[in-house]
Write an enzyme that holds these catalytic residues in place. Structure first.
Site, short mmCIF file in Angstrom:
data_model
loop_
_atom_site.label_atom_id
_atom_site.label_comp_id
_atom_site.label_asym_id
_atom_site.label_seq_id
_atom_site.Cartn_x
_atom_site.Cartn_y
_atom_site.Cartn_z
N ARG A 33 1.31 -70.47 -39.53
CA ARG A 33 -0.07 -70.47 -40.00
C ARG A 33 -0.92 -69.38 -39.33
O ARG A 33 -2.09 -69.23 -39.67
CB ARG A 33 -0.71 -71.83 -39.75
CG ARG A 33 -0.14 -72.91 -40.65
CD ARG A 33 -0.85 -74.23 -40.46
NE ARG A 33 -0.36 -75.20 -41.43
CZ ARG A 33 -0.21 -76.49 -41.18
NH1 ARG A 33 -0.52 -76.98 -39.99
NH2 ARG A 33 0.24 -77.30 -42.11
N ASP A 59 9.60 -76.62 -40.83
CA ASP A 59 9.02 -77.79 -41.48
C ASP A 59 8.30 -77.28 -42.73
O ASP A 59 8.43 -76.11 -43.11
CB ASP A 59 8.09 -78.56 -40.54
CG ASP A 59 6.83 -77.80 -40.15
OD1 ASP A 59 6.64 -76.63 -40.57
OD2 ASP A 59 6.00 -78.38 -39.43
N ARG A 99 16.70 -65.45 -12.87
CA ARG A 99 15.65 -66.37 -13.33
C ARG A 99 16.15 -67.25 -14.46
O ARG A 99 15.89 -68.46 -14.49
CB ARG A 99 14.42 -65.58 -13.75
CG ARG A 99 13.80 -64.83 -12.58
CD ARG A 99 12.73 -63.89 -13.02
NE ARG A 99 12.24 -63.13 -11.87
CZ ARG A 99 11.69 -61.96 -11.95
NH1 ARG A 99 11.51 -61.37 -13.12
NH2 ARG A 99 11.26 -61.34 -10.87
N CYS A 116 7.11 -73.44 -37.66
CA CYS A 116 6.26 -74.57 -38.04
C CYS A 116 4.83 -74.04 -38.01
O CYS A 116 4.62 -72.86 -37.74
CB CYS A 116 6.47 -75.81 -37.17
SG CYS A 116 5.82 -75.80 -35.51
N GLY A 117 3.87 -74.87 -38.29
CA GLY A 117 2.49 -74.40 -38.41
C GLY A 117 2.01 -73.62 -37.21
O GLY A 117 1.63 -72.46 -37.31
N GLY A 146 3.96 -73.42 -34.30
CA GLY A 146 5.13 -73.04 -33.51
C GLY A 146 5.38 -73.97 -32.34
O GLY A 146 6.49 -74.03 -31.84
N HIS A 189 13.61 -60.12 -21.04
CA HIS A 189 13.42 -60.82 -19.77
C HIS A 189 13.94 -62.24 -19.74
O HIS A 189 14.30 -62.75 -18.68
CB HIS A 189 11.94 -60.85 -19.39
CG HIS A 189 11.38 -59.51 -19.06
ND1 HIS A 189 10.14 -59.35 -18.50
CD2 HIS A 189 11.90 -58.26 -19.20
CE1 HIS A 189 9.90 -58.06 -18.32
NE2 HIS A 189 10.95 -57.38 -18.74
N ASN A 190 13.96 -62.91 -20.90
CA ASN A 190 14.30 -64.33 -20.91
C ASN A 190 15.58 -64.66 -21.67
O ASN A 190 15.97 -65.81 -21.71
CB ASN A 190 13.15 -65.14 -21.53
CG ASN A 190 11.82 -64.82 -20.88
OD1 ASN A 190 10.93 -64.30 -21.55
ND2 ASN A 190 11.68 -65.09 -19.60
#
Length: 147
Positions: A113, A12, A140, A69-70, A72, A102-103
């Site tokens: 920001r 943004d 997971r 974005c500012g 997140g 891990h993800n």
């Protein structure tokens, strides 16, 4: 870094300037990119850019995503509404490493920001160069989608 991969970028107005830095950094390191906007610092709404990025990552049009974005938070919430997207807010290198290991995160979200350019580059570098470790973590990740 691998020169044949494409990174999708979105932000943004609050993330625009840092996105320009990230864009230059990924290109310098051998990636191509697809910029989904915004293209100015004029006020705008992050979902307008998050949705096209998420669709591009989910469909395989781009290999990775980086969104800003500012804080997140807003863009991260929007991205994670899409099936197959695992967006992770990272404000330091360690979180970025773990989000990949891990993800199996496929979109990196930066809180524009709250981090500087050098930190952003370290985070991006870790994200794009860290493989998913699989194993117990795969079990997971497989449980994330709502059926």
């Amino acid at each position: 870094m691998n020169s044949i991969q494409t990174v999708g970028l979105a932000s943004d107005h609050a993330g625009f300037e840092l996105k320009q830095c990230v864009k230059e950094y990924v290109e310098k390191n051998g990636f191509t990119y697809n910029d989904f906007g915004t293209y100015t610092t004029d006020r705008c709404d992050y979902p307008d850019y998050a949705h096209p990025l998420a669709e591009a990552v989910a469909s395989g049009k781009v290999d990775w995503g980086i969104a800003l974005c500012g804080s997140g938070n807003g863009i991260n919430m929007t991205l994670n509404k899409h099936r197959g997207i695992r967006a992770a807010i990272c404000w330091n290198k360690e979180l970025s490493l773990l989000s990949r290991e891990h993800n199996d995160a496929n979109i990196l979200v930066l809180p524009a920001r709250f981090i500087d350019r050098d930190t952003a580059k370290d985070i991006v570098d870790a994200f794009l160069n860290t493989p998913f470790s699989g194993g117990r973590h795969q079990q997971r990740v497989d449980k994330i989608p709502v059926k």
